[in-house]
Motif scaffolding. Structure first.
Motif, PDB file in Angstrom:
ATOM      1  N   GLN A 196       0.851  -1.189   0.000  1.00  0.00           N
ATOM      2  CA  GLN A 196       0.000   0.000   0.000  1.00  0.00           C
ATOM      3  C   GLN A 196       0.885   1.237   0.000  1.00  0.00           C
ATOM      4  OE1 GLN A 196      -3.351   0.332   2.874  1.00  0.00           O
ATOM      5  NE2 GLN A 196      -2.190   2.076   3.631  1.00  0.00           N
ATOM      6  N   VAL A 197       0.511   2.218  -0.829  1.00  0.00           N
ATOM      7  CA  VAL A 197       1.242   3.481  -0.880  1.00  0.00           C
ATOM      8  C   VAL A 197       0.262   4.648  -0.820  1.00  0.00           C
ATOM      9  CG1 VAL A 197       3.205   2.575  -2.199  1.00  0.00           C
ATOM     10  CG2 VAL A 197       1.264   3.569  -3.416  1.00  0.00           C
ATOM     11  N   ILE A 198       0.788   5.784  -0.430  1.00  0.00           N
ATOM     12  CA  ILE A 198       0.075   7.050  -0.540  1.00  0.00           C
ATOM     13  C   ILE A 198       0.936   7.932  -1.420  1.00  0.00           C
ATOM     14  CG2 ILE A 198      -0.747   9.098   0.688  1.00  0.00           C
ATOM     15  CD1 ILE A 198      -1.213   7.288   3.130  1.00  0.00           C
ATOM     16  N   VAL A 199       0.330   8.457  -2.491  1.00  0.00           N
ATOM     17  CA  VAL A 199       1.047   9.347  -3.400  1.00  0.00           C
ATOM     18  C   VAL A 199       0.399  10.723  -3.344  1.00  0.00           C
ATOM     19  CG1 VAL A 199       1.916   7.556  -4.951  1.00  0.00           C
ATOM     20  CG2 VAL A 199      -0.320   8.556  -5.389  1.00  0.00           C
ATOM     21  N   ASN A 200       1.231  11.743  -3.389  1.00  0.00           N
ATOM     22  CA  ASN A 200       0.774  13.124  -3.377  1.00  0.00           C
ATOM     23  C   ASN A 200       1.301  13.807  -4.629  1.00  0.00           C
ATOM     24  OD1 ASN A 200      -0.339  15.447  -1.596  1.00  0.00           O
ATOM     25  ND2 ASN A 200       1.603  16.233  -2.376  1.00  0.00           N
ATOM     26  N   GLY A 201       0.444  14.557  -5.295  1.00  0.00           N
ATOM     27  CA  GLY A 201       0.908  15.269  -6.480  1.00  0.00           C
ATOM     28  C   GLY A 201      -0.211  15.638  -7.414  1.00  0.00           C
ATOM     29  N   LYS A 202       0.023  15.425  -8.713  1.00  0.00           N
ATOM     30  CA  LYS A 202      -0.900  15.855  -9.748  1.00  0.00           C
ATOM     31  C   LYS A 202      -1.377  14.655 -10.552  1.00  0.00           C
ATOM     32  CE  LYS A 202       0.098  19.709 -11.597  1.00  0.00           C
ATOM     33  NZ  LYS A 202      -0.766  20.825 -11.395  1.00  0.00           N
ATOM     34  N   ALA A 203      -2.709  14.485 -10.609  1.00  0.00           N
ATOM     35  CA  ALA A 203      -3.329  13.433 -11.416  1.00  0.00           C
ATOM     36  C   ALA A 203      -3.721  14.044 -12.755  1.00  0.00           C
ATOM     37  CB  ALA A 203      -4.557  12.878 -10.704  1.00  0.00           C
ATOM     38  N   PHE A 204      -3.494  13.294 -13.839  1.00  0.00           N
ATOM     39  CA  PHE A 204      -3.835  13.808 -15.166  1.00  0.00           C
ATOM     40  C   PHE A 204      -4.062  12.650 -16.130  1.00  0.00           C
ATOM     41  CE2 PHE A 204       0.712  13.624 -14.620  1.00  0.00           C
ATOM     42  CZ  PHE A 204       1.218  13.098 -15.804  1.00  0.00           C
ATOM     43  N   VAL A 205      -4.619  12.980 -17.279  1.00  0.00           N
ATOM     44  CA  VAL A 205      -4.891  11.981 -18.306  1.00  0.00           C
ATOM     45  C   VAL A 205      -4.097  12.362 -19.556  1.00  0.00           C
ATOM     46  CG1 VAL A 205      -6.667  10.921 -19.750  1.00  0.00           C
ATOM     47  CG2 VAL A 205      -7.207  11.546 -17.393  1.00  0.00           C
ATOM     48  N   ILE A 206      -3.373  11.382 -20.114  1.00  0.00           N
ATOM     49  CA  ILE A 206      -2.596  11.617 -21.336  1.00  0.00           C
ATOM     50  C   ILE A 206      -2.801  10.461 -22.308  1.00  0.00           C
ATOM     51  CG2 ILE A 206      -0.787  12.993 -20.223  1.00  0.00           C
ATOM     52  CD1 ILE A 206       0.992  10.477 -20.252  1.00  0.00           C
ATOM     53  N   GLU A 207      -2.378  10.670 -23.528  1.00  0.00           N
ATOM     54  CA  GLU A 207      -2.333   9.582 -24.495  1.00  0.00           C
ATOM     55  C   GLU A 207      -0.861   9.232 -24.676  1.00  0.00           C
ATOM     56  OE1 GLU A 207      -5.093   8.864 -27.913  1.00  0.00           O
ATOM     57  OE2 GLU A 207      -3.299   9.502 -29.010  1.00  0.00           O
ATOM     58  N   VAL A 208      -0.506   8.004 -24.339  1.00  0.00           N
ATOM     59  CA  VAL A 208       0.891   7.563 -24.372  1.00  0.00           C
ATOM     60  C   VAL A 208       1.177   6.915 -25.724  1.00  0.00           C
ATOM     61  CG1 VAL A 208       2.628   6.113 -23.255  1.00  0.00           C
ATOM     62  CG2 VAL A 208       0.841   7.191 -21.881  1.00  0.00           C
ATOM     63  N   PRO A 209       2.241   7.385 -26.414  1.00  0.00           N
ATOM     64  CA  PRO A 209       2.574   6.814 -27.719  1.00  0.00           C
ATOM     65  C   PRO A 209       3.136   5.387 -27.607  1.00  0.00           C
ATOM     66  CG  PRO A 209       4.123   8.571 -27.140  1.00  0.00           C
ATOM     67  CD  PRO A 209       3.096   8.512 -26.055  1.00  0.00           C
ATOM     68  N   VAL A 210       3.085   4.653 -28.700  1.00  0.00           N
ATOM     69  CA  VAL A 210       3.498   3.247 -28.751  1.00  0.00           C
ATOM     70  C   VAL A 210       4.935   3.062 -28.262  1.00  0.00           C
ATOM     71  CG1 VAL A 210       3.963   1.305 -30.311  1.00  0.00           C
ATOM     72  CG2 VAL A 210       1.871   2.648 -30.578  1.00  0.00           C
ATOM     73  N   ASP A 211       5.869   3.910 -28.721  1.00  0.00           N
ATOM     74  CA  ASP A 211       7.275   3.720 -28.331  1.00  0.00           C
ATOM     75  C   ASP A 211       7.466   3.848 -26.818  1.00  0.00           C
ATOM     76  OD1 ASP A 211       6.748   6.490 -28.598  1.00  0.00           O
ATOM     77  OD2 ASP A 211       8.865   6.945 -28.991  1.00  0.00           O
ATOM     78  N   GLU A 212       6.730   4.750 -26.193  1.00  0.00           N
ATOM     79  CA  GLU A 212       6.830   4.905 -24.736  1.00  0.00           C
ATOM     80  C   GLU A 212       6.197   3.705 -24.017  1.00  0.00           C
ATOM     81  OE1 GLU A 212       5.750   8.263 -21.350  1.00  0.00           O
ATOM     82  OE2 GLU A 212       5.815   8.860 -23.463  1.00  0.00           O
ATOM     83  N   LEU A 213       5.063   3.225 -24.520  1.00  0.00           N
ATOM     84  CA  LEU A 213       4.426   2.038 -23.937  1.00  0.00           C
ATOM     85  C   LEU A 213       5.356   0.833 -24.019  1.00  0.00           C
ATOM     86  CD1 LEU A 213       0.825   2.409 -25.411  1.00  0.00           C
ATOM     87  CD2 LEU A 213       1.484   2.688 -23.011  1.00  0.00           C
ATOM     88  N   ARG A 214       6.045   0.696 -25.141  1.00  0.00           N
ATOM     89  CA  ARG A 214       7.002  -0.413 -25.301  1.00  0.00           C
ATOM     90  C   ARG A 214       8.172  -0.270 -24.331  1.00  0.00           C
ATOM     91  NH1 ARG A 214       7.143  -1.320 -31.900  1.00  0.00           N
ATOM     92  NH2 ARG A 214       5.149  -2.430 -31.984  1.00  0.00           N
ATOM     93  N   HIS A 215       8.615   0.961 -24.130  1.00  0.00           N
ATOM     94  CA  HIS A 215       9.715   1.212 -23.181  1.00  0.00           C
ATOM     95  C   HIS A 215       9.309   0.782 -21.767  1.00  0.00           C
ATOM     96  CE1 HIS A 215      13.119   3.237 -21.263  1.00  0.00           C
ATOM     97  NE2 HIS A 215      12.238   3.781 -20.422  1.00  0.00           N
ATOM     98  N   TYR A 216       8.093   1.140 -21.354  1.00  0.00           N
ATOM     99  CA  TYR A 216       7.609   0.744 -20.026  1.00  0.00           C
ATOM    100  C   TYR A 216       7.495  -0.777 -19.915  1.00  0.00           C
ATOM    101  CZ  TYR A 216       6.340   5.659 -19.435  1.00  0.00           C
ATOM    102  OH  TYR A 216       6.365   7.025 -19.344  1.00  0.00           O
ATOM    103  N   ALA A 217       7.035  -1.417 -20.976  1.00  0.00           N
ATOM    104  CA  ALA A 217       6.913  -2.879 -20.972  1.00  0.00           C
ATOM    105  C   ALA A 217       8.283  -3.523 -20.822  1.00  0.00           C
ATOM    106  CB  ALA A 217       6.215  -3.353 -22.244  1.00  0.00           C
ATOM    107  N   GLU A 218       9.267  -2.951 -21.486  1.00  0.00           N
ATOM    108  CA  GLU A 218      10.640  -3.460 -21.373  1.00  0.00           C
ATOM    109  C   GLU A 218      11.157  -3.282 -19.942  1.00  0.00           C
ATOM    110  OE1 GLU A 218      15.026  -2.508 -23.287  1.00  0.00           O
ATOM    111  OE2 GLU A 218      13.248  -1.990 -24.441  1.00  0.00           O
ATOM    112  N   ASP A 219      10.942  -2.078 -19.359  1.00  0.00           N
ATOM    113  CA  ASP A 219      11.350  -1.816 -17.972  1.00  0.00           C
ATOM    114  C   ASP A 219      10.686  -2.786 -16.998  1.00  0.00           C
ATOM    115  OD1 ASP A 219      12.966   0.311 -18.651  1.00  0.00           O
ATOM    116  OD2 ASP A 219      11.611   1.859 -17.894  1.00  0.00           O
ATOM    117  N   ALA A 220       9.461  -3.198 -17.314  1.00  0.00           N
ATOM    118  CA  ALA A 220       8.715  -4.104 -16.437  1.00  0.00           C
ATOM    119  C   ALA A 220       9.128  -5.554 -16.620  1.00  0.00           C
ATOM    120  CB  ALA A 220       7.216  -3.960 -16.676  1.00  0.00           C
ATOM    121  N   GLY A 221      10.031  -5.823 -17.574  1.00  0.00           N
ATOM    122  CA  GLY A 221      10.517  -7.184 -17.785  1.00  0.00           C
ATOM    123  C   GLY A 221       9.606  -8.037 -18.651  1.00  0.00           C
ATOM    124  N   LYS A 222       8.774  -7.400 -19.482  1.00  0.00           N
ATOM    125  CA  LYS A 222       7.869  -8.153 -20.362  1.00  0.00           C
ATOM    126  C   LYS A 222       8.670  -8.853 -21.455  1.00  0.00           C
ATOM    127  CE  LYS A 222       4.127  -6.436 -18.412  1.00  0.00           C
ATOM    128  NZ  LYS A 222       3.272  -7.165 -17.565  1.00  0.00           N
TER     129      LYS A 222
END
Length: 164
Positions: free
Chosen positions: A112-138
């Motif tokens: 469990q975590v508590i995060v403080n800051g700014k919530a927002f909605v964005i459209e994430v491009p394919v290359d960035e989504l792939r980068h996150y998947a790689e970081d996650a070990g997919k």
């Protein structure tokens, strides 16, 4: 015979009243947190399921200041530079850290975590989504299967508390 039964039941009831201990309200144990980034406190955080309602009302580009409590789904395994939080109903929020100023431990999935800051909605491009998947070990196949940009619920945290 009725008198005997009545006396027997009366004695049982009296004994059960004597043996019943007074119950005192128990204090909820205080959760201890490890702090990362800006120092924040653990009060006023809204539940992740409530935050999901706010996210769904937002358009791409909208943002709100918020403090949210949620369970960690995943963490960047390269260096702890992002995490995803469970919002309920199969939805999650991508959390990054303000100005890349701090990271979180890589082994906090499920905590469990508590995060403080700014919530927002964005459209994430394919290359960035792939980068996150790689970081996650997919796997290579999972990464290659990402072919469309994705509307993403996001959060830029300036402070994080992790339950210990």
């Amino acid at each position: 015979m009725r008198t005997f039964v009545f006396l027997f039941v009366s004695v049982l009831l009296l004994n059960s009243c004597k043996n019943k201990k007074e119950e005192t309200p128990k204090e909820e144990p205080k959760i201890e947190y490890a702090s990362f980034g800006k120092e924040i406190i653990d009060d006023d955080a809204i539940a992740s399921t409530s935050m999901l309602s706010h996210f769904k009302e937002m358009n791409v580009g909208d943002s709100i200041n918020s403090k949210m409590i949620a369970k960690v789904n995943d963490v960047c395994q390269a260096k702890g530079c992002w995490m995803t939080l469970d919002l309920g109903n199969g939805e999650e929020a991508m959390v990054k850290f303000k100005d890349y100023g701090f990271f979180v431990p890589k082994d906090i999935a499920g905590k469990q975590v508590i995060v403080n800051g700014k919530a927002f909605v964005i459209e994430v491009p394919v290359d960035e989504l792939r980068h996150y998947a790689e970081d996650a070990g997919k796997s290579i196949e999972e990464i290659a299967a990402i072919t469309e940009p994705k509307k993403t619920f996001s959060f830029e945290a300036d402070g994080v508390l992790i339950a210990q």
